[in-house]
Design a protein around this motif. Structure first.
Motif, PDB file in Angstrom:
ATOM      1  N   LEU A   1     -34.667  19.688  -5.752  1.00  0.00           N
ATOM      2  CA  LEU A   1     -33.277  20.109  -5.654  1.00  0.00           C
ATOM      3  C   LEU A   1     -32.811  20.696  -6.990  1.00  0.00           C
ATOM      4  O   LEU A   1     -32.128  21.721  -7.038  1.00  0.00           O
ATOM      5  CB  LEU A   1     -32.388  18.929  -5.250  1.00  0.00           C
ATOM      6  N   VAL A   2     -33.215  20.053  -8.084  1.00  0.00           N
ATOM      7  CA  VAL A   2     -32.873  20.572  -9.417  1.00  0.00           C
ATOM      8  C   VAL A   2     -33.443  21.977  -9.588  1.00  0.00           C
ATOM      9  O   VAL A   2     -32.763  22.898 -10.053  1.00  0.00           O
ATOM     10  CB  VAL A   2     -33.399  19.622 -10.518  1.00  0.00           C
ATOM     11  N   ALA A   3     -34.687  22.164  -9.165  1.00  0.00           N
ATOM     12  CA  ALA A   3     -35.327  23.478  -9.277  1.00  0.00           C
ATOM     13  C   ALA A   3     -34.612  24.500  -8.402  1.00  0.00           C
ATOM     14  O   ALA A   3     -34.384  25.644  -8.812  1.00  0.00           O
ATOM     15  CB  ALA A   3     -36.791  23.376  -8.885  1.00  0.00           C
ATOM     16  N   LEU A   4     -34.225  24.057  -7.205  1.00  0.00           N
ATOM     17  CA  LEU A   4     -33.523  24.947  -6.284  1.00  0.00           C
ATOM     18  C   LEU A   4     -32.181  25.381  -6.862  1.00  0.00           C
ATOM     19  O   LEU A   4     -31.805  26.553  -6.812  1.00  0.00           O
ATOM     20  CB  LEU A   4     -33.311  24.204  -4.961  1.00  0.00           C
ATOM     21  N   ARG A   5     -31.478  24.410  -7.439  1.00  0.00           N
ATOM     22  CA  ARG A   5     -30.148  24.714  -7.974  1.00  0.00           C
ATOM     23  C   ARG A   5     -30.213  25.665  -9.158  1.00  0.00           C
ATOM     24  O   ARG A   5     -29.250  26.392  -9.423  1.00  0.00           O
ATOM     25  CB  ARG A   5     -29.433  23.416  -8.366  1.00  0.00           C
ATOM     26  N   LYS A   6     -31.314  25.645  -9.881  1.00  0.00           N
ATOM     27  CA  LYS A   6     -31.479  26.607 -10.976  1.00  0.00           C
ATOM     28  C   LYS A   6     -31.479  28.035 -10.459  1.00  0.00           C
ATOM     29  O   LYS A   6     -31.105  28.959 -11.171  1.00  0.00           O
ATOM     30  CB  LYS A   6     -32.818  26.357 -11.687  1.00  0.00           C
ATOM     31  N   ARG A   7     -31.934  28.203  -9.210  1.00  0.00           N
ATOM     32  CA  ARG A   7     -32.019  29.555  -8.649  1.00  0.00           C
ATOM     33  C   ARG A   7     -30.721  29.980  -7.984  1.00  0.00           C
ATOM     34  O   ARG A   7     -30.625  31.076  -7.458  1.00  0.00           O
ATOM     35  CB  ARG A   7     -33.158  29.612  -7.628  1.00  0.00           C
TER      36      ARG A   7
ATOM     37  N   ALA B   1     -24.731  42.345  -7.846  1.00  0.00           N
ATOM     38  CA  ALA B   1     -25.584  42.355  -6.663  1.00  0.00           C
ATOM     39  C   ALA B   1     -26.544  43.538  -6.721  1.00  0.00           C
ATOM     40  O   ALA B   1     -27.731  43.414  -6.422  1.00  0.00           O
ATOM     41  CB  ALA B   1     -24.735  42.416  -5.407  1.00  0.00           C
ATOM     42  N   ASP B   2     -26.041  44.702  -7.159  1.00  0.00           N
ATOM     43  CA  ASP B   2     -26.882  45.905  -7.183  1.00  0.00           C
ATOM     44  C   ASP B   2     -27.892  45.877  -8.317  1.00  0.00           C
ATOM     45  O   ASP B   2     -29.085  46.059  -8.108  1.00  0.00           O
ATOM     46  CB  ASP B   2     -26.014  47.155  -7.316  1.00  0.00           C
ATOM     47  N   THR B   3     -27.408  45.625  -9.542  1.00  0.00           N
ATOM     48  CA  THR B   3     -28.320  45.750 -10.679  1.00  0.00           C
ATOM     49  C   THR B   3     -29.336  44.624 -10.715  1.00  0.00           C
ATOM     50  O   THR B   3     -30.475  44.833 -11.111  1.00  0.00           O
ATOM     51  CB  THR B   3     -27.561  45.781 -12.016  1.00  0.00           C
ATOM     52  N   LEU B   4     -28.938  43.412 -10.305  1.00  0.00           N
ATOM     53  CA  LEU B   4     -29.874  42.299 -10.392  1.00  0.00           C
ATOM     54  C   LEU B   4     -30.560  42.022  -9.059  1.00  0.00           C
ATOM     55  O   LEU B   4     -31.394  41.132  -8.966  1.00  0.00           O
ATOM     56  CB  LEU B   4     -29.163  41.037 -10.901  1.00  0.00           C
ATOM     57  N   GLY B   5     -30.193  42.773  -8.014  1.00  0.00           N
ATOM     58  CA  GLY B   5     -30.814  42.565  -6.708  1.00  0.00           C
ATOM     59  C   GLY B   5     -30.594  41.166  -6.161  1.00  0.00           C
ATOM     60  O   GLY B   5     -31.449  40.574  -5.510  1.00  0.00           O
ATOM     61  N   ILE B   6     -29.418  40.618  -6.441  1.00  0.00           N
ATOM     62  CA  ILE B   6     -29.118  39.243  -6.085  1.00  0.00           C
ATOM     63  C   ILE B   6     -28.553  39.154  -4.677  1.00  0.00           C
ATOM     64  O   ILE B   6     -27.888  40.074  -4.207  1.00  0.00           O
ATOM     65  CB  ILE B   6     -28.110  38.684  -7.125  1.00  0.00           C
TER      66      ILE B   6
ATOM     67  N   ALA C   1     -30.111  33.203 -11.822  1.00  0.00           N
ATOM     68  CA  ALA C   1     -30.015  32.849 -10.410  1.00  0.00           C
ATOM     69  C   ALA C   1     -30.350  34.053  -9.528  1.00  0.00           C
ATOM     70  O   ALA C   1     -30.095  35.192  -9.895  1.00  0.00           O
ATOM     71  CB  ALA C   1     -28.607  32.356 -10.106  1.00  0.00           C
ATOM     72  N   GLU C   2     -30.900  33.737  -8.351  1.00  0.00           N
ATOM     73  CA  GLU C   2     -31.251  34.800  -7.402  1.00  0.00           C
ATOM     74  C   GLU C   2     -30.265  34.829  -6.246  1.00  0.00           C
ATOM     75  O   GLU C   2     -30.304  35.714  -5.399  1.00  0.00           O
ATOM     76  CB  GLU C   2     -32.659  34.551  -6.857  1.00  0.00           C
ATOM     77  N   LEU C   3     -29.443  33.800  -6.188  1.00  0.00           N
ATOM     78  CA  LEU C   3     -28.453  33.694  -5.114  1.00  0.00           C
ATOM     79  C   LEU C   3     -27.156  33.217  -5.758  1.00  0.00           C
ATOM     80  O   LEU C   3     -27.154  32.258  -6.508  1.00  0.00           O
ATOM     81  CB  LEU C   3     -28.942  32.673  -4.074  1.00  0.00           C
TER      82      LEU C   3
ATOM     83  N   ALA D   1     -20.678  34.095 -15.769  1.00  0.00           N
ATOM     84  CA  ALA D   1     -21.748  34.170 -16.780  1.00  0.00           C
ATOM     85  C   ALA D   1     -22.557  32.879 -16.769  1.00  0.00           C
ATOM     86  O   ALA D   1     -23.792  32.890 -16.848  1.00  0.00           O
ATOM     87  CB  ALA D   1     -21.149  34.414 -18.167  1.00  0.00           C
ATOM     88  N   ARG D   2     -21.869  31.754 -16.650  1.00  0.00           N
ATOM     89  CA  ARG D   2     -22.574  30.473 -16.623  1.00  0.00           C
ATOM     90  C   ARG D   2     -23.421  30.351 -15.354  1.00  0.00           C
ATOM     91  O   ARG D   2     -24.533  29.822 -15.382  1.00  0.00           O
ATOM     92  CB  ARG D   2     -21.554  29.324 -16.688  1.00  0.00           C
ATOM     93  N   ALA D   3     -22.882  30.856 -14.223  1.00  0.00           N
ATOM     94  CA  ALA D   3     -23.638  30.802 -12.975  1.00  0.00           C
ATOM     95  C   ALA D   3     -24.897  31.662 -13.055  1.00  0.00           C
ATOM     96  O   ALA D   3     -25.890  31.391 -12.402  1.00  0.00           O
ATOM     97  CB  ALA D   3     -22.760  31.255 -11.810  1.00  0.00           C
ATOM     98  N   LEU D   4     -24.838  32.700 -13.904  1.00  0.00           N
ATOM     99  CA  LEU D   4     -25.968  33.631 -14.004  1.00  0.00           C
ATOM    100  C   LEU D   4     -26.984  33.204 -15.051  1.00  0.00           C
ATOM    101  O   LEU D   4     -28.077  33.770 -15.139  1.00  0.00           O
ATOM    102  CB  LEU D   4     -25.458  35.029 -14.375  1.00  0.00           C
ATOM    103  N   ILE D   5     -26.644  32.204 -15.871  1.00  0.00           N
ATOM    104  CA  ILE D   5     -27.435  31.948 -17.076  1.00  0.00           C
ATOM    105  C   ILE D   5     -28.866  31.530 -16.773  1.00  0.00           C
ATOM    106  O   ILE D   5     -29.776  31.796 -17.535  1.00  0.00           O
ATOM    107  CB  ILE D   5     -26.732  30.908 -17.998  1.00  0.00           C
ATOM    108  N   THR D   6     -29.097  30.880 -15.637  1.00  0.00           N
ATOM    109  CA  THR D   6     -30.473  30.481 -15.324  1.00  0.00           C
ATOM    110  C   THR D   6     -31.178  31.572 -14.508  1.00  0.00           C
ATOM    111  O   THR D   6     -32.168  31.310 -13.845  1.00  0.00           O
ATOM    112  CB  THR D   6     -30.502  29.151 -14.545  1.00  0.00           C
TER     113      THR D   6
END
Ligand SMILES: Nc1ncnc2c1ncn2[C@@H]1O[C@H](COP(=O)(O)OP(=O)(O)O)[C@@H](O)[C@H]1O
Ligand SMILES: [Mg+2]
Lengths: 259, 263
Positions: free
Chosen positions: B94-100, B205-210, B177-179, B170-175
């Motif tokens: 779950l920790v690994a999942l949340r990183k993404r 969404a466009d530049t990072l393909g998220i 994230a793919e989603l 920015a904090r949500a993106l720091i790891t």
């Protein structure tokens, strides 16, 4: 009635669980040292003046009340003994606990409660930051340290306040007062070769500090329902801390002086 | 018919059998006391899509987002993310999942006693072995990405609502994230600020393909960010359409939701 009992035991169960979790996180003490220091400042330094004031008057009241009676018996020389023993054993830890519950405890519940309703706790969870390790343990450690230290301060100022009353209102020589007071505190305990009346009081204070921190943290992190909920949590934290301090005080006294 | 109530595949969706959706809700029920919030919700979000969730307030949009990241557990049904049942996996997974996954909370949810930089750095400081120089570099990069360079030392309390949300992003993106899950990114913002947040979401969404899920009630947000829009009501999806069809839909709930008169 039955539901109230059920609810109360559920609450205390959850608090004991939180205490247990916090103890399991003690290995992180060094890592959280700056947070612990911050909390020591809030729960210690910022509360000191209140403890000084309340402690001073507690000692003065005690000296006045018992002193008048002792004077009737011509025993007013013993007043130092009574003030010193009751400050160290009971009044010091007790008033410090109450003051801490009303100041640091309520502040802590409000702080964590606000974090809860503004999703900061959920954000920590999402970032996989353990809230017990990050928030609760440092506060428990800080209060467990602050409460005994503040108790020593309360003891000291209370005994001094008693001396003030003894010398001005009861014509007891100040030097005699302090000699008898300090003598009374010297008798060591059976288990530890330290003045029992002092360390038993400090042990109480240590327990009170933990009680306040755990109850207030628990109230904070379980807060729901906006600003209203934060108010409710704060009230609950102070009320339950004080009730728990009083009840546990009896059992601690019983353990240390009867058993 | 465009008023379909059945979850419908979008045009970009690969042929069946290929890549499973990133998020998959199956028959999710959730109640609080006797209040039913989610009532058998089914929802798939394929990779790379930006899904917008609309719906009346108090209908369970935030509750839905919270299920994706395991902040809430369904009473019944499954929530799968990257093929894994969020509620069955071990803590470590779950920790690994949340990183993404990044989660933008309504008001940013910044830790109030940490400054901006320390807030954004928090996930790395707590759960990575990066050294301080690497962390600094990453944080500064993410702050640039949300168009807030050089505000490391400001405290959350000194920031405007829009800035707090950007820092939260920015904090949500720091790891990396793919989603990303956005909970009402426009709420409480003036139209200009709201527009620039929409731009930012689309840009990321466009530049990072998220892959993104955005909860909003603004048509302007739908226009800028959405690939697909669902309308959540009474615990289920009542409308599920690609963006343009959604905007053109004659479905009475859609019309009233977009602020037009039904008719
Ligand atoms: N932790 C909770 N405990 C009890 N009720 C909750 C909780 N979280 C949400 N709710 C209730 O669930 C309903 C849906 O909430 P929410 O998902 O926040 O709505 P919205 O669609 O506006 O985001 C609300 O009525 C709310 O009161
Ligand atoms: Mg919501």
């Amino acid at each position: 009635m039955f539901r109230a009992i059920q609810e109360t035991s559920r609450m205390y169960g959850a608090r004991v669980e939180l205490l247990f979790e916090a103890v399991m996180q003690l290995h992180g003490t060094w890592r959280r040292r700056s947070q612990i220091a911050d909390q020591l400042y809030v729960a210690g330094v910022q509360v000191t003046h209140v403890v000084l004031l309340v402690g001073l008057f507690a000692g003065m009241i005690m000296a006045l009340q018992t002193g008048l009676y002792l004077a009737q018996l011509g025993q007013q020389d013993q007043i130092g003994v009574i003030v010193a023993l009751s400050m160290a054993r009971e009044m010091g830890p007790f008033i410090t606990g109450i003051v801490l519950a009303a100041t640091a405890g309520s502040a802590l519940a409000a702080e964590l409660g606000t974090m809860s309703v503004s999703d900061e706790l959920a954000a920590l969870e999402v970032m996989s930051v353990d809230r017990t390790n990050y928030l609760v343990m440092p506060r428990v450690v800080a209060l467990a340290i602050a409460c005994p230290i503040l108790t020593i301060i309360a003891d000291g100022i209370g005994i001094a306040g008693g001396g003030l009353v003894a010398s001005t209102s009861l014509n007891v020589e100040l030097q005699l007062y302090f000699i008898t007071a300090l003598d009374a505190l010297k008798s060591p305990g059976d288990l530890i070769a330290l003045p029992k009346d002092v360390y038993s009081g400090l042990l109480k204070a240590f327990v009170f500090g933990i009680i306040i921190a755990v109850i207030s943290c628990h109230a904070g992190i379980t807060t729901r329902g906006g600003a209203l909920g934060v108010g409710r949590a704060t009230r609950q934290a102070v009320r339950d801390s004080i009730i728990t301090i009083i009840i546990s005080n009896y059992f601690l006294t019983w353990l240390m002086y009867q058993a | 018919m465009e008023e379909t109530t059945k979850p419908q595949a979008t045009t970009e969706r690969p042929a069946s059998g290929e890549a499973a959706p990133i998020i998959r809700f199956r028959g999710v029920h959730k109640s609080f006391g006797d209040k039913v919030i989610l009532d058998g919700l089914d929802l798939d979000v394929p990779e790379g899509q930006t899904l917008v969730i609309m719906g009346p307030s108090g209908t369970g949009k935030s509750v839905t987002l919270r299920h994706v990241i395991g902040l809430m557990q369904p009473d019944q049904g499954q929530v799968e993310v990257w093929g894994k049942d969020v509620n069955q996996i071990a803590r470590k997974e779950l920790v690994a999942l949340r990183k993404r996954i990044g989660y933008l909370f309504q008001d940013g949810a910044l830790i109030n006693w940490l400054n901006v930089g320390d807030n954004v750095a928090l996930p790395l400081r707590e759960n990575s072995k990066l050294d301080e120089a690497e962390i600094r570099e990453k944080v500064e990069h993410k702050l640039e990405l949300v168009h807030l360079p050089g505000i490391w030392d400001r405290m959350p309390g000194e920031l405007s609502g829009g800035m707090r949300k950007r820092v939260g992003l920015a904090r949500a993106l720091i790891t990396d994230a793919e989603l990303i899950l956005y909970d009402e990114p426009n709420a409480g913002l003036d139209p200009e600020m709201s527009g620039s947040i929409n731009q930012l979401i689309a840009e990321i969404a466009d530049t990072l393909g998220i892959t993104s899920v955005v909860v909003t009630h603004l048509q302007s947000c739908v226009r800028v960010v959405a690939d697909r829009v669902v309308l959540l009501e009474k615990g289920r999806l009542v409308v599920d359409l690609p963006r343009d069809e959604f905007l053109a839909s004659k479905h009475p709930r859609v019309r009233s939701f977009l602020g037009d008169d039904p008719d």
